[in-house]
Design an enzyme around this catalytic site. Structure first.
Site, PDB file in Angstrom:
ATOM      1  N   ASN A   9      35.727  31.512  -0.594  1.00 38.31           N
ATOM      2  CA  ASN A   9      37.183  31.593  -0.717  1.00 38.31           C
ATOM      3  C   ASN A   9      37.550  33.041  -0.415  1.00 38.31           C
ATOM      4  O   ASN A   9      37.328  33.926  -1.245  1.00 38.31           O
ATOM      5  CB  ASN A   9      37.610  31.192  -2.137  1.00 38.31           C
ATOM      6  CG  ASN A   9      39.091  31.430  -2.373  1.00 38.31           C
ATOM      7  OD1 ASN A   9      39.844  31.696  -1.449  1.00 38.31           O
ATOM      8  ND2 ASN A   9      39.505  31.337  -3.636  1.00 38.31           N
ATOM      9  N   LYS A  11      40.406  34.305  -0.191  1.00 38.68           N
ATOM     10  CA  LYS A  11      41.654  34.747  -0.833  1.00 38.68           C
ATOM     11  C   LYS A  11      42.518  35.482   0.214  1.00 38.68           C
ATOM     12  O   LYS A  11      42.537  35.073   1.357  1.00 38.68           O
ATOM     13  CB  LYS A  11      41.336  35.602  -2.067  1.00 38.68           C
ATOM     14  CG  LYS A  11      40.340  34.877  -2.996  1.00 38.68           C
ATOM     15  CD  LYS A  11      40.187  35.504  -4.339  1.00 38.68           C
ATOM     16  CE  LYS A  11      39.200  34.659  -5.176  1.00 38.68           C
ATOM     17  NZ  LYS A  11      39.054  35.145  -6.536  1.00 38.68           N
ATOM     18  N   HIS A  96      43.805  26.673  -7.785  1.00 38.21           N
ATOM     19  CA  HIS A  96      43.013  27.857  -8.139  1.00 38.21           C
ATOM     20  C   HIS A  96      43.722  28.613  -9.267  1.00 38.21           C
ATOM     21  O   HIS A  96      44.949  28.649  -9.323  1.00 38.21           O
ATOM     22  CB  HIS A  96      42.859  28.761  -6.913  1.00 38.21           C
ATOM     23  CG  HIS A  96      41.849  29.844  -7.117  1.00 38.21           C
ATOM     24  ND1 HIS A  96      42.150  30.996  -7.817  1.00 38.21           N
ATOM     25  CD2 HIS A  96      40.554  29.933  -6.768  1.00 38.21           C
ATOM     26  CE1 HIS A  96      41.062  31.753  -7.864  1.00 38.21           C
ATOM     27  NE2 HIS A  96      40.079  31.128  -7.231  1.00 38.21           N
ATOM     28  N   GLU A  98      44.303  31.612  -9.713  1.00 33.74           N
ATOM     29  CA  GLU A  98      45.259  32.636  -9.260  1.00 33.74           C
ATOM     30  C   GLU A  98      46.595  32.002  -8.876  1.00 33.74           C
ATOM     31  O   GLU A  98      47.645  32.607  -9.049  1.00 33.74           O
ATOM     32  CB  GLU A  98      44.645  33.434  -8.098  1.00 33.74           C
ATOM     33  CG  GLU A  98      43.560  34.371  -8.605  1.00 33.74           C
ATOM     34  CD  GLU A  98      42.426  34.636  -7.624  1.00 33.74           C
ATOM     35  OE1 GLU A  98      42.574  34.356  -6.419  1.00 33.74           O
ATOM     36  OE2 GLU A  98      41.365  35.109  -8.089  1.00 33.74           O
ATOM     37  N   GLU A 165      35.681  26.967 -12.607  1.00 39.13           N
ATOM     38  CA  GLU A 165      35.774  28.420 -12.473  1.00 39.13           C
ATOM     39  C   GLU A 165      36.332  29.016 -13.758  1.00 39.13           C
ATOM     40  O   GLU A 165      37.559  29.104 -13.926  1.00 39.13           O
ATOM     41  CB  GLU A 165      36.706  28.788 -11.311  1.00 39.13           C
ATOM     42  CG  GLU A 165      36.232  28.303  -9.954  1.00 39.13           C
ATOM     43  CD  GLU A 165      36.745  29.198  -8.824  1.00 39.13           C
ATOM     44  OE1 GLU A 165      35.909  29.677  -8.055  1.00 39.13           O
ATOM     45  OE2 GLU A 165      37.967  29.431  -8.735  1.00 39.13           O
ATOM     46  N   GLY A 171      35.923  37.493 -10.410  1.00 39.73           N
ATOM     47  CA  GLY A 171      36.146  38.872  -9.972  1.00 39.73           C
ATOM     48  C   GLY A 171      35.778  39.920 -11.001  1.00 39.73           C
ATOM     49  O   GLY A 171      36.126  41.091 -10.854  1.00 39.73           O
ATOM     50  N   SER A 204      32.055  35.142  -9.984  1.00 34.90           N
ATOM     51  CA  SER A 204      31.046  36.193  -9.821  1.00 34.90           C
ATOM     52  C   SER A 204      29.694  35.670  -9.336  1.00 34.90           C
ATOM     53  O   SER A 204      28.639  36.133  -9.794  1.00 34.90           O
ATOM     54  CB  SER A 204      30.894  36.997 -11.110  1.00 34.90           C
ATOM     55  OG  SER A 204      32.120  37.648 -11.425  1.00 34.90           O
ATOM     56  N   GLY A 226      34.521  37.195  -3.940  1.00 34.09           N
ATOM     57  CA  GLY A 226      34.140  38.510  -3.411  1.00 34.09           C
ATOM     58  C   GLY A 226      32.901  38.504  -2.526  1.00 34.09           C
ATOM     59  O   GLY A 226      32.903  39.115  -1.445  1.00 34.09           O
TER      60      GLY A 226
HETATM   61  P1  13P Z   1      34.628  35.837  -7.396  1.00 30.29           P
HETATM   62  O1  13P Z   1      33.414  35.220  -6.742  1.00 30.29           O
HETATM   63  O2  13P Z   1      35.120  37.060  -6.679  1.00 30.29           O
HETATM   64  O3  13P Z   1      34.426  36.020  -8.856  1.00 30.29           O
HETATM   65  O4  13P Z   1      35.822  34.765  -7.237  1.00 30.29           O
HETATM   66  C1  13P Z   1      35.606  33.443  -7.581  1.00 30.29           C
HETATM   67  C2  13P Z   1      36.729  32.628  -7.100  1.00 30.29           C
HETATM   68  O5  13P Z   1      37.856  32.767  -7.554  1.00 30.29           O
HETATM   69  C3  13P Z   1      36.462  31.650  -6.041  1.00 30.29           C
HETATM   70  O6  13P Z   1      37.526  30.776  -5.857  1.00 30.29           O
END
Ligand code: 13P
Length: 241
Positions: A9, A11, A96, A98, A165, A171, A204, A226
Site C-alpha cells: 500500500n 499510500k 483503511h 487512515e 491492521e 507506521g 510494520s 512503508g
Molecule cells: P506500515 O507497514 O507502514 O506500518 O503500514 C501498514 C499499512 O497501513 C498498510 O495498509
C-alpha cells in the site's frame, strides 16, 4: 480459496517517475518468487496508468486505495469501480484506518464501498483494526467483531480479502506479536464463517519479521505500507521463506 496475497500500500507516495523507477528495480528481484503467492501493488490513482503499462504480462496485480459506491455522479474527489477496472485494477483497499481516522469513513460507508467494489468486478481488501486505547482496554475482539458485523452486511465473502491492521502497529515500527496477530485473525476467520477467506496482517511488516509472520497458520499474507516503498525491501517480503 485461501490464497497468499502479499500487497503493498503505497499510500500517498510516489510520482509516476518514482513508480517507474521502483518497478524497474523491483520486478527482476521477484522473478523467481514461488508461484504460490499473489503480488499486489495498491498505488495512488495517478500512478495506475504507468504501473499498469509496466506490468503488462507480469504476475503483479494492480490495486487502488479506495473506491466510491456510486457508478458516477457529483462526488468531487471520488472514483468509481468501473473507472478502476478500465485501468486494469483488480483489488481495492476499503476502510483503511487512515480513511476512517482522517476522512470520516464509517462502517456504513465501508459497507457501501465493499458492495460497489464487488458489483463492479473488483476484489476489495477490507481493513479492520483496533486503536491503542481499545487494545489496552481489552476491547480488541469487540471492536473487530463490530467492524465486521457492520461492514460485511450483504458482502460476498468469496470475493473479499480482509486485512487485520492494528492501528497502533501502523507506521510505528511496533509490530503486533505474531502469535497475537494469528489469534485475532483466527477470530476473524471464525466470525466470517468463511473458512476459505484470505486474511492478511498489516502493521510494520518488514524484511526482518516477514518470515515469522508468514509462519503463522491463520495468516494468509500481508498488507505492507512503508516497506513496500523500497524495491529491495518489498522484494525480500515477497520472497519470504
Ligand atoms: P506500515 O507497514 O507502514 O506500518 O503500514 C501498514 C499499512 O497501513 C498498510 O495498509
Amino acid at each position: 480459496m485461501r490464497k497468499v496475497i502479499i500487497a503493498g500500500n503505497w499510500k500517498m507516495y510516489k510520482t509516476q517517475g518514482e513508480a517507474a523507477e521502483f518497478l524497474m528495480e523491483f520486478m527482476p528481484q521477484i522473478d523467481d518468487a514461488p508461484e504460490d503467492r499473489e503480488v499486489v501493488l495498491c498505488v495512488p490513482f495517478t500512478d495506475l496508468t504507468i504501473v499498469n503499462k509496466s506490468l503488462h504480462g507480469n504476475r503483479i496485480r494492480l490495486g487502488a486505495q479506495n473506491v466510491h459506491w456510486e457508478e458516477c455522479g457529483a462526488y468531487t474527489g471520488e472514483i468509481s469501480a468501473s473507472m478502476l477496472t478500465e485501468m486494469g485494477v483488480r483489488y481495492a483497499i476499503v476502510g483503511h484506518s487512515e480513511r476512517r481516522q482522517f476522512f470520516g469513513e464509517t462502517d456504513e460507508t465501508v459497507n457501501l464501498r465493499l458492495k460497489a467494489a464487488q458489483a463492479g468486478g473488483l476484489i476489495p481488501i477490507l481493513c479492520v483494526g483496533e486503536t491503542n486505547q481499545q487494545r489496552d482496554a481489552g476491547e480488541t475482539e469487540r471492536v473487530i467483531i463490530s467492524q465486521l458485523e457492520h461492514g460485511l452486511v450483504g458482502v460476498d465473502l468469496d470475493r473479499l480479502v480482509i486485512a487485520y491492521e492494528p492501528i497502533w502497529a501502523i507506521g510505528t515500527g511496533e509490530t503486533c506479536e505474531t502469535t497475537e496477530a494469528n489469534r485475532v485473525i483466527g477470530i476473524i476467520r471464525d466470525r466470517s464463517k468463511s473458512p476459505q477467506i484470505s486474511i492478511q496482517y498489516g502493521g510494520s511488516v518488514k524484511p526482518s519479521n516477514i518470515d515469522e509472520i508468514m509462519a503463522q497458520p491463520h495468516i494468509d499474507g500481508v498488507l505492507v505500507g512503508g516497506a513496500s516503498l523500497a524495491a529491495a525491501d518489498f522484494a525480500r517480503i515477497v520472497n519470504y521463506q
